[in-house]
Scaffold this active site. Structure first.
Site, PDB file in Angstrom:
ATOM      1  N   ASP A 107       0.841  -1.204   0.000  1.00 58.38           N
ATOM      2  CA  ASP A 107       0.000   0.000   0.000  1.00 58.38           C
ATOM      3  C   ASP A 107       0.873   1.249   0.000  1.00 58.38           C
ATOM      4  O   ASP A 107       2.027   1.199   0.447  1.00 58.38           O
ATOM      5  CB  ASP A 107      -0.869   0.040   1.264  1.00 58.38           C
ATOM      6  CG  ASP A 107      -1.842  -1.118   1.330  1.00 58.38           C
ATOM      7  OD1 ASP A 107      -2.149  -1.685   0.267  1.00 58.38           O
ATOM      8  OD2 ASP A 107      -2.282  -1.448   2.449  1.00 58.38           O
TER       9      ASP A 107
HETATM   10  N1  URA Z   1      -1.210  -5.901   3.993  1.00 58.89           N
HETATM   11  C1  URA Z   1      -1.711  -4.633   4.016  1.00 58.89           C
HETATM   12  O1  URA Z   1      -2.738  -4.378   4.619  1.00 58.89           O
HETATM   13  N2  URA Z   1      -1.027  -3.689   3.346  1.00 58.89           N
HETATM   14  C2  URA Z   1       0.131  -3.912   2.692  1.00 58.89           C
HETATM   15  O2  URA Z   1       0.716  -2.986   2.117  1.00 58.89           O
HETATM   16  C3  URA Z   1       0.632  -5.224   2.691  1.00 58.89           C
HETATM   17  C4  URA Z   1      -0.059  -6.204   3.355  1.00 58.89           C
END
Ligand code: URA
Length: 241
Positions: A107
């Site tokens: 993310d």
């Molecule tokens: N899980 C999440 O919630 N975000 C990420 O970036 C990676 C794994």
């Protein structure tokens, strides 16, 4: 012993532009081969242990590119981003030009380890759910992490888009609000949703490890490094065959 290839083809393969452009780089006296100024784009050279210098910058020859990148917060892992700048803008242009892609995305506000490659087979091998590759995330949570929450994560939580539960493979509480959690799947916002499902909230998320590859401690945020055959072998050991 690798077969000699023309310098123009080598430059093209490394992402320095079209064959014509690569040839012009040589004629413009901007290319050195193992420290020696190159004169002819058609010169055949061995790619083995080759270090190029292009416009004053050293560049190791890699037949396929495999890199580890320490992602900073505030960057998206796609080429066409919607709200934030792209991580591809933090990489040297030749890597982007040769089509390097993320091995699984993070993310925009998650930090830490991303592997990237232009080897489609490698990306497929590393991301296919069947291979069960563990990824360790260091979670800083908004609320104190309880034993009940950890048991719930290990026992499996159901997320709203899939009745099949997802499990933490391992959890290690490092502090009241810090948890190292290993997961093997890669569902959308998985860690954040798992933490929400057990009644907590992710305040910050950082990936430290993929399979047996641990982020090098000296790899600063926003920096990348080549992976070498030993690293790839180590990663291959992480894969269920
Ligand atoms: N899980 C999440 O919630 N975000 C990420 O970036 C990676 C794994």
């Amino acid at each position: 012993m690798a077969k000699p290839i023309t310098l123009e083809k080598i430059l093209f393969s490394q992402g320095f532009g079209t064959r014509r452009y690569c040839s012009d780089l040589v004629f413009a006296e901007l290319v050195k081969v193992n420290g020696v100024l190159a004169e002819y784009p058609e010169e055949k050279i061995s790619p083995e242990s080759l270090v190029l210098s292009v416009d004053g910058k050293d560049w190791e020859f890699h037949e396929k590119a495999y890199i580890a990148f320490n992602k900073p917060s505030g960057y998206e892992c796609s080429h066409k981003t919607s709200h934030h700048p792209s991580i591809y803008g933090l990489l040297p242009q030749p890597l982007v030009e040769r089509g390097i892609q993320c091995v699984g995305r993070l993310d925009y506000d998650t930090t830490g380890l991303i592997l990237m490659s232009d080897d489609g087979q490698f990306i497929h091998k590393m991301t296919t759910p069947k291979k069960n590759i563990g990824k360790i995330y260091q979670i800083t949570s908004a609320e104190v992490i309880t034993t009940k929450q950890i048991d719930h994560l290990l026992g499996g939580v159901v997320l709203d888009d899939d009745p099949a539960p997802c499990f933490a493979k391992a959890c290690e509480k490092l502090d009241d609000r810090v948890l190292a959690m290993t997961i093997v799947e890669g569902r959308y916002h998985q860690v954040k949703r798992m933490m929400a499902a057990v009644g907590n909230h992710v305040a910050a998320l950082h990936r430290t490890t993929i399979g047996q590859y641990v982020m090098p401690t000296d790899l600063a945020e926003g920096e990348w490094r080549w992976l070498y055959p030993d690293d790839i072998t180590q990663l291959s050991k992480s894969i269920d065959s």
